[in-house]
Design a protein around this motif. Structure first.
Motif, PDB file in Angstrom:
ATOM      1  N   SER A 139       0.836  -1.193   0.000  1.00 52.92           N
ATOM      2  CA  SER A 139       0.000   0.000   0.000  1.00 52.92           C
ATOM      3  C   SER A 139       0.875   1.248   0.000  1.00 52.92           C
ATOM      4  O   SER A 139       2.092   1.173   0.098  1.00 52.92           O
ATOM      5  N   ALA A 248      -2.243   2.083  13.229  1.00 56.16           N
ATOM      6  CA  ALA A 248      -3.374   2.689  12.529  1.00 56.16           C
ATOM      7  C   ALA A 248      -4.195   3.615  13.408  1.00 56.16           C
ATOM      8  O   ALA A 248      -4.864   4.525  12.912  1.00 56.16           O
ATOM      9  N   ARG A 284     -13.068  -5.401  11.603  1.00 53.31           N
ATOM     10  CA  ARG A 284     -14.146  -4.470  11.312  1.00 53.31           C
ATOM     11  C   ARG A 284     -14.401  -3.444  12.419  1.00 53.31           C
ATOM     12  O   ARG A 284     -15.377  -3.495  13.150  1.00 53.31           O
ATOM     13  N   GLU A 307      -8.520   2.334  11.992  1.00 49.36           N
ATOM     14  CA  GLU A 307      -8.205   1.396  10.917  1.00 49.36           C
ATOM     15  C   GLU A 307      -9.323   1.465   9.877  1.00 49.36           C
ATOM     16  O   GLU A 307     -10.475   1.175  10.178  1.00 49.36           O
ATOM     17  N   HIS A 309      -9.276  -0.200   6.835  1.00 54.56           N
ATOM     18  CA  HIS A 309      -9.376  -1.410   6.025  1.00 54.56           C
ATOM     19  C   HIS A 309     -10.494  -2.310   6.543  1.00 54.56           C
ATOM     20  O   HIS A 309     -10.508  -2.709   7.708  1.00 54.56           O
ATOM     21  N   LYS A 310     -11.456  -2.619   5.706  1.00 53.63           N
ATOM     22  CA  LYS A 310     -12.586  -3.483   6.042  1.00 53.63           C
ATOM     23  C   LYS A 310     -13.332  -2.986   7.275  1.00 53.63           C
ATOM     24  O   LYS A 310     -13.831  -3.787   8.097  1.00 53.63           O
TER      25      LYS A 310
END
Length: 457
Positions: A139, A248, A284, A307, A309-310
């Protein structure tokens, strides 16, 4: 008994992050008292559902892998048997409303964990620094506002005056591009930690990172690097101190990390007493891309970001910086109940297990990252040093497996009890839910700490 490959040559002076400047350090604040009101109950239920749905997806993916191996005639291979065993284990953890294996606590201590090394110094005692390329595995690199940097997205960024490790080291594994590649460099004299994410020690023929878990003597690239003073609060103020973090959620790696120093058994005591909150990751985290009236914040103190991501845009999902703790009564399969305080005092359990229950009950654990399950964090086995005699006391074992380091034996013992031996040998699930006994959470969501920076995300 094995020895750590890169034994940490210094000891931490505990407690870390004990500064009383501004708000009291969040890591050292005990739970002020948890009231399981409707909001907490809703969040506990949503957390259970997230774990259950994640575990369901993982199980289905593993079954598809198994079928593909069968189609290719690989039934007799060790990899097939390993996958088959994993599937059986996952299916067992869905019994009686268990919600799957991913909602059982697991302390990361090898893969996806945090090895700790000493910063390098010259003959005059000065910390040696160098330039490091900012290039994460898969990334875009995090900005590096704390260190001077040069370059751009086309030419690539370079962080300047980055502290260097003292000798050979191994970034956190596993040994593939999916690793986090974390390392902590520590300056003992100045009490400073330098956190690195996705450290590269080896490049392939195309000049790309081979991933983490590969020993080396030089940091060829990193995804990010940041610095925290362990005498400070261990939380950033985004307006006054916008230097970011390699995590994160904006928090230090050493914050809440389980260390060998935490597990000293004092004379006259039968178990160690851990005096700081822990940290955990889960799938999540809550994230609303656009702020709207009525939506709760995406993060709370001590986190300063989250975070992405997802992530999940749901009001009852846990937000970065929220804290969970054990309830007074814990539930196993089939409606079994046991008092938390009774378990903490139960000397038939290994001291490491009782100590861990004690800290989760009195201090809890902060949500600090996304992850593939209910993951807590301990120092990496490649650097953590603990004496064999202490490890035997903590685990109740008669001897340490010759393939394990003493630290590995301690954490593996703890993981075994959390996953399989506690509560009628069902393990410590986040919650159970079935038609007979209803929803039975083992964790509460603690009230948010009072923030000292703006909450609008």
């Amino acid at each position: 008994m094995a020895k750590p490959e890169f034994p940490r040559p210094f000891h931490f002076e505990l407690p870390l992050f004990e500064s009383q400047c501004g708000p009291a350090s969040p890591w050292l604040q005990a739970i002020p008292g948890v009231k399981p009101d409707d909001i907490n109950e809703k969040q506990a239920r949503k957390t259970y559902e997230i774990f259950r749905d994640f575990a369901t997806t993982q199980l289905e993916e593993d079954k598809q892998k198994r079928q593909a191996m069968i189609d290719h005639g690989q039934q007799g291979t060790p990899d097939f048997q390993k996958l088959q065993d994993s599937i059986a284990q996952q299916e067992a953890k869905f019994e009686n409303g268990g919600g799957g294996k991913h909602q059982f606590p697991f302390i990361n201590h090898n893969d996806f964990s945090f090895p700790i090394y000493r910063v390098k110094r010259d003959g005059q005692g000065n910390v040696l620094t160098g330039d490091v390329k900012l290039q994460p595995y898969d990334s875009k690199p995090f900005p590096s506002p704390w260190f001077p940097r040069s370059g751009n997205q086309q030419s690539g960024f370079m962080a300047h005056s980055v502290p260097l490790p003292d000798g050979k080291f191994r970034p956190g594994g596993p040994e593939d591009p999916g690793a986090d590649g974390n390392i902590i460099l520590y300056d003992v004299s100045n009490h400073l930690e330098y956190d690195f994410w996705q450290v590269t020690t080896a490049l392939d023929a195309n000049g790309l990172s081979k991933g983490g878990g590969i020993p080396g003597e030089k940091i060829l690239a990193t995804g990010s690097v940041s610095c925290f003073d362990t005498r400070g609060v261990g939380a950033r103020h985004p307006e006054i101190d916008p230097s970011g973090s390699s995590r994160a959620t904006g928090l230090p790696y050493l914050g809440g990390l389980l260390l060998p120093e935490d597990l000293k058994i004092n004379e006259g005591e039968d178990k160690p007493t851990i005096k700081h909150a822990l940290v955990f990751a889960m799938p999540r985290l809550r994230f609303f891309e656009k702020r709207c009236a009525g939506n709760p914040p995406n993060w709370v103190y001590p986190a300063t970001r989250t975070e992405f991501h997802k992530a999940i845009p749901h009001a009852d999902a846990l937000a970065a910086g929220q804290r969970i703790c054990l309830r007074d009564v814990l539930h196993g399969r089939d409606g079994l109940k046991e008092g938390t305080q009774d378990l903490i005092k139960d000397k038939s359990l290994p001291p490491i297990v009782r100590s861990f229950l004690d800290v989760l009950y009195n201090y809890g654990a902060y949500l600090v990252d996304g992850g593939g399950g209910f993951g807590l964090a301990a120092e990496d086995i490649h650097t953590a040093v603990i004496e064999e005699e202490q490890a035997l006391k903590l685990t109740g074992l008669d001897a340490i497996d010759t393939q394990l380091t003493p630290w590995e034996a301690v954490i593996q013992t703890l993981n075994h009890y959390l996953f399989a031996e506690l509560l009628g040998k069902s393990g410590l699930a986040f919650a159970y839910d079935d038609d007979t006994n209803g929803f039975r959470p083992n964790f509460s969501i603690a009230e948010d700490l009072e923030a000292f920076y703006p909450q609008q995300n």
